[in-house]
Each structure stands twice: as C-alpha cells, then as structure tokens.
Design a protein around this motif. Structure first.
Motif, short mmCIF file in Angstrom:
data_model
loop_
_atom_site.label_atom_id
_atom_site.label_comp_id
_atom_site.label_asym_id
_atom_site.label_seq_id
_atom_site.Cartn_x
_atom_site.Cartn_y
_atom_site.Cartn_z
N THR A 1 9.86 17.91 16.61
CA THR A 1 11.03 17.64 15.78
C THR A 1 10.89 16.29 15.08
O THR A 1 11.15 16.19 13.87
CB THR A 1 12.31 17.63 16.65
OG1 THR A 1 12.39 18.87 17.36
CG2 THR A 1 13.54 17.45 15.80
N TYR A 2 10.45 15.28 15.80
CA TYR A 2 10.24 13.96 15.22
C TYR A 2 9.20 14.03 14.10
O TYR A 2 9.41 13.46 13.01
CB TYR A 2 9.80 12.97 16.29
CG TYR A 2 9.35 11.64 15.71
CD1 TYR A 2 10.27 10.73 15.24
CD2 TYR A 2 8.00 11.33 15.63
CE1 TYR A 2 9.88 9.52 14.70
CE2 TYR A 2 7.58 10.13 15.09
CZ TYR A 2 8.52 9.22 14.63
OH TYR A 2 8.12 8.05 14.08
N THR A 3 8.11 14.71 14.35
CA THR A 3 7.04 14.81 13.35
C THR A 3 7.54 15.53 12.10
O THR A 3 7.26 15.11 10.98
CB THR A 3 5.83 15.55 13.94
OG1 THR A 3 5.42 14.90 15.13
CG2 THR A 3 4.68 15.59 12.96
N ILE B 1 10.70 15.74 11.08
CA ILE B 1 11.67 14.88 10.40
C ILE B 1 10.95 13.80 9.58
O ILE B 1 11.30 13.55 8.42
CB ILE B 1 12.65 14.24 11.41
CG1 ILE B 1 13.59 15.29 11.95
CG2 ILE B 1 13.43 13.09 10.77
CD1 ILE B 1 14.43 14.84 13.11
N MET B 2 9.94 13.18 10.15
CA MET B 2 9.19 12.15 9.43
C MET B 2 8.43 12.74 8.24
O MET B 2 8.32 12.11 7.18
CB MET B 2 8.23 11.43 10.37
CG MET B 2 8.93 10.52 11.36
SD MET B 2 10.08 9.35 10.60
CE MET B 2 8.97 8.35 9.65
N GLN B 3 7.93 13.94 8.41
CA GLN B 3 7.23 14.61 7.33
C GLN B 3 8.19 14.83 6.15
O GLN B 3 7.86 14.53 5.00
CB GLN B 3 6.67 15.94 7.83
CG GLN B 3 5.78 16.64 6.88
CD GLN B 3 5.24 17.94 7.47
OE1 GLN B 3 5.73 18.42 8.47
NE2 GLN B 3 4.25 18.49 6.83
N LEU B 4 9.38 15.33 6.43
CA LEU B 4 10.37 15.54 5.38
C LEU B 4 10.86 14.22 4.79
O LEU B 4 11.16 14.14 3.59
CB LEU B 4 11.55 16.36 5.92
CG LEU B 4 11.22 17.81 6.25
CD1 LEU B 4 12.42 18.48 6.90
CD2 LEU B 4 10.79 18.56 5.02
N PHE B 5 10.94 13.19 5.62
CA PHE B 5 11.34 11.87 5.13
C PHE B 5 10.36 11.38 4.07
O PHE B 5 10.77 10.92 3.00
CB PHE B 5 11.41 10.88 6.30
CG PHE B 5 11.57 9.45 5.86
CD1 PHE B 5 12.80 8.97 5.45
CD2 PHE B 5 10.47 8.59 5.84
CE1 PHE B 5 12.95 7.66 5.04
CE2 PHE B 5 10.62 7.28 5.43
CZ PHE B 5 11.86 6.81 5.02
N TRP B 6 9.06 11.47 4.35
CA TRP B 6 8.07 10.97 3.39
C TRP B 6 8.05 11.81 2.11
O TRP B 6 7.87 11.27 1.02
CB TRP B 6 6.68 10.91 4.02
CG TRP B 6 6.57 9.80 5.00
CD1 TRP B 6 6.31 9.89 6.33
CD2 TRP B 6 6.75 8.40 4.75
NE1 TRP B 6 6.33 8.65 6.91
CE2 TRP B 6 6.59 7.72 5.96
CE3 TRP B 6 7.05 7.66 3.61
CZ2 TRP B 6 6.71 6.34 6.07
CZ3 TRP B 6 7.16 6.28 3.72
CH2 TRP B 6 6.99 5.64 4.93
N LEU B 7 8.25 13.12 2.24
CA LEU B 7 8.32 13.96 1.05
C LEU B 7 9.53 13.58 0.20
O LEU B 7 9.41 13.40 -1.02
CB LEU B 7 8.40 15.45 1.45
CG LEU B 7 8.54 16.43 0.29
CD1 LEU B 7 7.31 16.38 -0.61
CD2 LEU B 7 8.75 17.83 0.83
N THR B 8 10.67 13.40 0.83
CA THR B 8 11.89 13.02 0.13
C THR B 8 11.73 11.66 -0.54
O THR B 8 12.11 11.48 -1.71
CB THR B 8 13.09 12.98 1.10
OG1 THR B 8 13.18 14.24 1.75
CG2 THR B 8 14.37 12.67 0.39
N LEU C 1 0.01 17.66 11.88
CA LEU C 1 0.88 18.61 12.57
C LEU C 1 0.15 19.93 12.80
O LEU C 1 0.24 20.52 13.88
CB LEU C 1 2.17 18.84 11.77
CG LEU C 1 3.19 19.78 12.38
CD1 LEU C 1 3.68 19.23 13.71
CD2 LEU C 1 4.36 19.98 11.43
N LYS C 2 -0.58 20.38 11.80
CA LYS C 2 -1.36 21.62 11.96
C LYS C 2 -2.42 21.45 13.04
O LYS C 2 -2.62 22.35 13.86
CB LYS C 2 -2.01 22.01 10.64
CG LYS C 2 -1.03 22.53 9.62
CD LYS C 2 -1.73 22.86 8.33
CE LYS C 2 -0.73 23.24 7.26
NZ LYS C 2 -1.35 23.48 5.96
#
Length: 70
Positions: A3-5, A7-14, A56-57
């Motif tokens: 979940t943390y990974t 969230i951080m992934q979406l944070f950097w994309l945003t 993540l993959k």
C-alpha cells in the motif's frame, strides 16, 4: 508495504504531471525562457514513478517465487 509503495508511486506520478502543468502555464504567462529549467523537476518525479513501478513488479515477482518455494 504494498500500500505504501502504491501510494508513493501515485504521488510521484501526480507530482510529475502537476509540475509539468504549472511550468507550462507559467511558461505561457511569463515566458518559457525563464521557466523551462523547471521541467527537470517534472522529469525527475516521472522518473521516480517509473523506477517505483519497476521495483514493485520485481518485489511482487520475488514474493511469488518465495511463496511457491515455501
């Protein structure tokens, strides 16, 4: 941890998209000569998004192998 990974992934994309939009807007209003160097921050954020995606993959693949071996 997943979940943390995620969230951080979406944070950097945003952040990457948001920074690119703001820099482009400021470029049109104030002139690109002043604002074009700030695209580096957008590129860095998008780079971090892709690195997190790859990691993540990898993490999922390793966890699947560990559960098969157990």
């Amino acid at each position: 941890m997943k979940t943390y990974t995620r969230i951080m992934q979406l944070f950097w994309l945003t952040m990457g998209i948001f920074i690119a939009i703001i820099v482009t807007y400021k470029g049109f209003t104030d002139g690109f000569r002043r604002w074009y160097p700030y695209y580096v921050f957008s590129a860095l954020a998008l780079f971090l998004y892709f690195i997190r995606s790859i990691m993540l993959k990898r993490m999922n693949k390793i966890q699947e192998e560990n559960t098969k071996n157990s």
